[in-house]
Each structure stands twice: as C-alpha cells, then as structure tokens.
Design an enzyme around this catalytic site. Sequence first.
Site, PDB file in Angstrom:
ATOM      1  N   ASP A 212      32.145  43.117  46.589  1.00  0.00           N
ATOM      2  CA  ASP A 212      32.707  44.449  46.809  1.00  0.00           C
ATOM      3  C   ASP A 212      32.185  45.018  48.119  1.00  0.00           C
ATOM      4  O   ASP A 212      31.399  44.378  48.822  1.00  0.00           O
ATOM      5  CB  ASP A 212      32.403  45.372  45.632  1.00  0.00           C
ATOM      6  CG  ASP A 212      30.907  45.583  45.430  1.00  0.00           C
ATOM      7  OD1 ASP A 212      30.120  45.203  46.315  1.00  0.00           O
ATOM      8  OD2 ASP A 212      30.528  46.121  44.384  1.00  0.00           O
TER       9      ASP A 212
ATOM     10  N   GLY B 299      30.363  47.792  48.679  1.00  0.00           N
ATOM     11  CA  GLY B 299      29.176  48.640  48.652  1.00  0.00           C
ATOM     12  C   GLY B 299      29.519  50.115  48.603  1.00  0.00           C
ATOM     13  O   GLY B 299      28.651  50.962  48.392  1.00  0.00           O
ATOM     14  N   GLY B 300      30.804  50.443  48.780  1.00  0.00           N
ATOM     15  CA  GLY B 300      31.219  51.847  48.808  1.00  0.00           C
ATOM     16  C   GLY B 300      30.968  52.578  47.516  1.00  0.00           C
ATOM     17  O   GLY B 300      30.548  53.741  47.517  1.00  0.00           O
ATOM     18  N   PHE B 301      31.214  51.920  46.385  1.00  0.00           N
ATOM     19  CA  PHE B 301      31.009  52.593  45.101  1.00  0.00           C
ATOM     20  C   PHE B 301      29.537  52.873  44.866  1.00  0.00           C
ATOM     21  O   PHE B 301      29.174  53.928  44.326  1.00  0.00           O
ATOM     22  CB  PHE B 301      31.572  51.754  43.953  1.00  0.00           C
ATOM     23  CG  PHE B 301      31.410  52.424  42.619  1.00  0.00           C
ATOM     24  CD1 PHE B 301      32.265  53.437  42.220  1.00  0.00           C
ATOM     25  CD2 PHE B 301      30.389  52.054  41.761  1.00  0.00           C
ATOM     26  CE1 PHE B 301      32.105  54.074  40.998  1.00  0.00           C
ATOM     27  CE2 PHE B 301      30.221  52.684  40.533  1.00  0.00           C
ATOM     28  CZ  PHE B 301      31.089  53.693  40.155  1.00  0.00           C
TER      29      PHE B 301
ATOM     30  N   ASP C 167      34.502  51.369  52.451  1.00  0.00           N
ATOM     31  CA  ASP C 167      35.288  52.549  52.102  1.00  0.00           C
ATOM     32  C   ASP C 167      34.384  53.601  51.494  1.00  0.00           C
ATOM     33  O   ASP C 167      33.272  53.312  51.083  1.00  0.00           O
ATOM     34  CB  ASP C 167      36.394  52.192  51.104  1.00  0.00           C
ATOM     35  CG  ASP C 167      35.832  51.731  49.756  1.00  0.00           C
ATOM     36  OD1 ASP C 167      34.798  51.018  49.757  1.00  0.00           O
ATOM     37  OD2 ASP C 167      36.406  52.060  48.710  1.00  0.00           O
TER      38      ASP C 167
ATOM     39  N   ASP D  69      38.127  43.737  37.746  1.00  0.00           N
ATOM     40  CA  ASP D  69      36.723  43.537  37.412  1.00  0.00           C
ATOM     41  C   ASP D  69      36.224  44.800  36.729  1.00  0.00           C
ATOM     42  O   ASP D  69      36.768  45.878  36.933  1.00  0.00           O
ATOM     43  CB  ASP D  69      35.879  43.275  38.666  1.00  0.00           C
ATOM     44  CG  ASP D  69      35.529  44.570  39.387  1.00  0.00           C
ATOM     45  OD1 ASP D  69      34.377  45.021  39.291  1.00  0.00           O
ATOM     46  OD2 ASP D  69      36.414  45.152  40.047  1.00  0.00           O
TER      47      ASP D  69
END
Length: 376
Positions: A92, A94-96, A146, A271
């Site tokens: 992913d 890393g934004g979340f 993002d 996911d």
Amino acid sequence: MEYKIEATDKATNARAGTITTDHGNIQTPVFMPVGTQATVKAVHLTELRDEVKAQIILGNTYHLYLRPGLDVLAKAGGLHQFNGWQGPTLTDSGGFQVFSLAANRKLTREGAEFRSHIDGSKHFFSPEKIVDIQRVIGADIIMAFDECCPGDADYEYARKSLELTEIWLDRCLGRFAETEPHYGYRQALFPIVQGGVYTDLRRRASEKIAATGAEGYAIGGLAVGEPTETMYEMIEVVNGILPAAKPRYLMGVGTPSNLLEAIERGVDMFDCIMPTRNGRNGQLFTVNGTVNMRNRKWADDFSPLDEHAYSFVDTAYTKAYLHHLFKAEEILALQIASIHNLSFYLWLMKEARHRIITGEFAAWKRSIINDLTKRV
C-alpha cells in the site's frame, strides 16, 4: 503486468479475469490477505498457500519502512526473499497509516512529516520517497502516495485533500518512470482515487487517474466512517469512469457482504484486516452468518466449525474445542480462527468468480447476501 477479462455478468457489472505478474497469475475477483509486517498474523506461509489458497498477499509500506527497515529488506533481496512468499505481492501507499497518525503528522505539498508509533522518531514521506521505498520492498504491485480523506470530512477539506493527492500522484508517476525495479522483475504502479463522499470530486479524481494509462487503479478513502450506501454510490461513480480493461482495487474493504456488493459494481481486488483481526477476537465468518466462538452456547457443541469446510480446520476441530481454546487463551485459537476466516473469504471470491463465469452471479448473490450479515 497484464489483465484479461474472461467473463462478465450480464445482469450486473461483475467480471472475472486474470492478472499476470512475474510472480504468478491472480484470478479475479480476489481477496488479498493482509501481511502488514511481512506476515499474515497467526498464519504460516504453508497454510496461506495450501489451506487458505491465497494468490497474493499485502505488505505495508509504512510498517516495513520502520521495521525491519529498508537496509534489511535490501540485503534480503526484497520482501519475497525476506518472508519466503514467492507468489505475487502488493504494497500500500502508507497514506492510510499517515492518516491514522492525525495527532502526530504534518501534511504539505512536499509530503508528510510524522512521528513513528514505535519510538516517536521523526520521519518524512515525499511522493518520490514512497516510490523508492516500494522499489526496495519489491512488491509486484505498488501504490502512489495519497492522503486518505476522512469519511466525515466537509467538502472544502476533501477538495484540498484531493488537490494534495493529485500533486503527489504526478510526482509518483515521474519517479516511477525514472527508476527501475531492484530485483529483476516488473512492478506496476496503481494510482489511488480519492475525493471523499463528494460525487464531483470522485469524478474529477477518476478522470485524471484514467488519463494516466496506469496498469491498474485503486479506490481509496472508503469504509473510513461514511455510510455504507454512500460507499457503494462512490464505487459506482468511480467505476463508471475508470477503464474497464484494467483491474480495480478497493482498498481496505470489508465484510463479506461489502465484497459481493462491490463485485457487483465492477471491483476486482480487495484487502482487509477483518478476517484475521475478527478471528483473533473469536468471530468466525460463514455462509450462514457470523459466529462468536466465545459465547457459552458453543461450550458443548461438538459439531464441526462449519459444515461447508472451507479449510481443513473446519472438519479437524469442533466448536466446543475452539470455544475452550479461546477461553483458555491458547494461541492455537487465534491460528484456527484466522485460517478459517481467510479460507472463507477466499472461497467467497472463488465462488463469485465461478458464478460470474456461469452467468449466475446476480441470482447467487441475492440468495446469500442476507445470511452473510446474520449473527448465528
């Protein structure tokens, strides 16, 4: 990376396809077990491969960057060599994780400054650095950087957030184009559609991202506090614009019913930590609904965990035994429940694919969707 659509459902937007990567093929729709820190919690790789029958697993850019760190991953030869999983992988953006550190972050056009949740040390993610990190990790599919917009954000926040994501995307695409994979196999970069719960922003984001000609597309910023029906509306808006010939990945979603609703709307990849996290807390997902194995009612129930037997654990162990393991706080309880839940999620995707190919998806979904949400 290549993607081929093999069948579409005449009554819905559901489709079945195959993604081809240098580490193997992925049949869609597909659920990807989450291996946040180079491991799917409580599940061995042999079980992932032979029992769960996972086709692709995730790694988490933020967590792997902090621990074990890029030096270790580079010396190992990337994530595949480090954890031993030789199938396809995805990381992913890393934004979340940066989103979840709201109290310890600062966002600018240049990137995101944040403090580690491990030791409080200060770090900075630029779009270019996120690409570089994922080159070192070596996943087959990597994400553009993002900002994950909160589900309850007002319009102005969502607009400014999207502007930031768009600026970062352009820089990610530039960095990706000027760099090469580290380990001799190809990587694909997926942009992420943001825009909150606002139709015009989601349209704008989708149109910009569709124009990039990327090998696949991700839909982010959903299942983060907005109403479920709004999530479905945003998926419809986005998938009405994203190219049909490329895979669509809905990030971080969700329940079994969420997955079927999203497949119906044209999503291919999913996911979520739910099957393993909920499993570790005693909840089993089944075609008949969810089962809380901590409840006293299972203490003397010697029937199999699930008569449908998605995995060997469903016939090898009884409800009474698993109830006992949870009450005794035995580690095996977490392992059994995690394997069962992942196996169920993978079975659900395989069955959805089969029903799409045979032209039965819409009727099949209607026949089971209500049961999936029940508490047994």
